[in-house]
Design a protein around this motif. Sequence first.
Motif, short mmCIF file in Angstrom:
data_model
loop_
_atom_site.label_atom_id
_atom_site.label_comp_id
_atom_site.label_asym_id
_atom_site.label_seq_id
_atom_site.Cartn_x
_atom_site.Cartn_y
_atom_site.Cartn_z
N GLU A 131 0.82 -1.21 0.00
CA GLU A 131 0.00 0.00 0.00
C GLU A 131 0.86 1.27 0.00
O GLU A 131 0.48 2.28 -0.57
CB GLU A 131 -0.92 0.04 1.23
CG GLU A 131 -1.84 -1.18 1.36
CD GLU A 131 -1.28 -2.20 2.33
OE1 GLU A 131 -2.04 -2.71 3.17
OE2 GLU A 131 -0.07 -2.48 2.25
N GLU A 159 -6.14 -4.59 -4.88
CA GLU A 159 -5.77 -3.26 -4.40
C GLU A 159 -4.28 -3.17 -4.12
O GLU A 159 -3.68 -2.09 -4.24
CB GLU A 159 -6.57 -2.90 -3.14
CG GLU A 159 -6.39 -1.46 -2.72
CD GLU A 159 -7.38 -0.98 -1.67
OE1 GLU A 159 -7.20 0.14 -1.16
OE2 GLU A 159 -8.34 -1.72 -1.36
N TYR A 160 -3.66 -4.27 -3.76
CA TYR A 160 -2.21 -4.29 -3.58
C TYR A 160 -1.48 -4.15 -4.92
O TYR A 160 -0.45 -3.47 -5.00
CB TYR A 160 -1.75 -5.61 -2.96
CG TYR A 160 -2.13 -5.85 -1.52
CD1 TYR A 160 -2.50 -4.82 -0.67
CD2 TYR A 160 -2.11 -7.15 -1.00
CE1 TYR A 160 -2.84 -5.06 0.65
CE2 TYR A 160 -2.44 -7.40 0.32
CZ TYR A 160 -2.81 -6.36 1.15
OH TYR A 160 -3.15 -6.62 2.46
N TYR A 227 -6.61 5.10 -4.22
CA TYR A 227 -6.14 3.73 -3.99
C TYR A 227 -4.67 3.61 -4.33
O TYR A 227 -4.18 4.27 -5.24
CB TYR A 227 -6.95 2.75 -4.86
CG TYR A 227 -8.41 2.72 -4.54
CD1 TYR A 227 -8.89 1.98 -3.45
CD2 TYR A 227 -9.33 3.42 -5.32
CE1 TYR A 227 -10.25 1.95 -3.16
CE2 TYR A 227 -10.69 3.39 -5.03
CZ TYR A 227 -11.14 2.65 -3.94
OH TYR A 227 -12.49 2.62 -3.66
N PRO A 228 -3.96 2.75 -3.60
CA PRO A 228 -4.43 1.95 -2.47
C PRO A 228 -4.64 2.81 -1.23
O PRO A 228 -3.99 3.84 -1.05
CB PRO A 228 -3.31 0.94 -2.26
CG PRO A 228 -2.07 1.65 -2.71
CD PRO A 228 -2.52 2.51 -3.86
N ARG A 229 -5.53 2.36 -0.38
CA ARG A 229 -5.75 3.05 0.88
C ARG A 229 -4.61 2.76 1.85
O ARG A 229 -3.71 1.98 1.54
CB ARG A 229 -7.10 2.61 1.46
CG ARG A 229 -8.29 3.06 0.60
CD ARG A 229 -9.56 2.32 0.97
NE ARG A 229 -9.47 0.92 0.61
CZ ARG A 229 -10.37 -0.01 0.98
NH1 ARG A 229 -11.40 0.33 1.75
NH2 ARG A 229 -10.22 -1.26 0.60
N LYS A 230 -4.63 3.40 3.02
CA LYS A 230 -3.50 3.27 3.93
C LYS A 230 -3.30 1.82 4.37
O LYS A 230 -4.23 1.00 4.33
CB LYS A 230 -3.68 4.18 5.15
CG LYS A 230 -4.86 3.84 6.05
CD LYS A 230 -4.93 4.82 7.21
CE LYS A 230 -6.07 4.48 8.17
NZ LYS A 230 -6.14 5.43 9.30
N ALA A 231 -2.09 1.53 4.81
CA ALA A 231 -1.69 0.16 5.13
C ALA A 231 -2.67 -0.50 6.11
O ALA A 231 -3.02 0.08 7.14
CB ALA A 231 -0.28 0.15 5.72
N PRO A 234 -7.03 -2.25 3.14
CA PRO A 234 -7.56 -3.20 2.16
C PRO A 234 -7.92 -4.56 2.76
O PRO A 234 -8.92 -5.17 2.37
CB PRO A 234 -6.43 -3.32 1.15
CG PRO A 234 -5.70 -2.03 1.25
CD PRO A 234 -5.75 -1.67 2.70
#
Length: 240
Positions: A131, A159-160, A227-231, A234
Amino acid sequence: MECRDWLGEQVRVGLGLELSGEQLDRFSLYFRLLVEGNQKLNLTTITKESEVFIKHFYDSLTVAGHLPLTSMETVIDVGTGAGFPGLPLKIAFPHLRLVLLDSLNKRVTFLKETTEQLGLKGVQYLHARAEEAARNRSHREAYDLAAARAVAKLNVLSEYCLPFVRRGGWFVAMKGPDVSEEMQESERAIQVLGGTPVETVSLSLPENQGKRNLILIQKKSPTPKTYPRKAGTPLRKPVK
């Protein structure tokens, strides 16, 4: 028959891939380094030579039977672990510029040492969460192929991986025998992230060593900047 020779024959017949003696020697060395590294790190539960050659090396190379790797230049292996599928693909296709991404620094160190001993050039190592790395300009939408093997469910994995892929490039998710439910759950995520499923390839490993699926997704449009959202997000809240 030695495992190296077995691998050469299997990929020639099964995948249409010709490996030189030098390349096959590298696979033998990779096996030895993997077993040695496994004594210090938890790299793999598979350590028997014949099983490593089938379940790690041959399995990794199945991508070559279904994507035009000879015309690709840049590949990122997301959540590479002990180097699968990235390093087998690099051995087989030396022209590839490969990035091995993993969140555990000890594994990254193992990969650096292994790649050096294998004499491979053009490999970069990235110690990061996917991310975070995908928000870096030098990596975002920069790759012809993003590959991941048994990292997470497909909606999370999309997403990754898709943010790394350039428009027109590919994301391949290497999965086990049953993917129908994952595919259904992931339809919207793949679309939102700019991809479109092209094909799901079902295959059997040699020697009756299991069933696999390759999910081939092509990048059709840019991934939205959100995207990607914060670590961690997802995994906790997959796109639905």
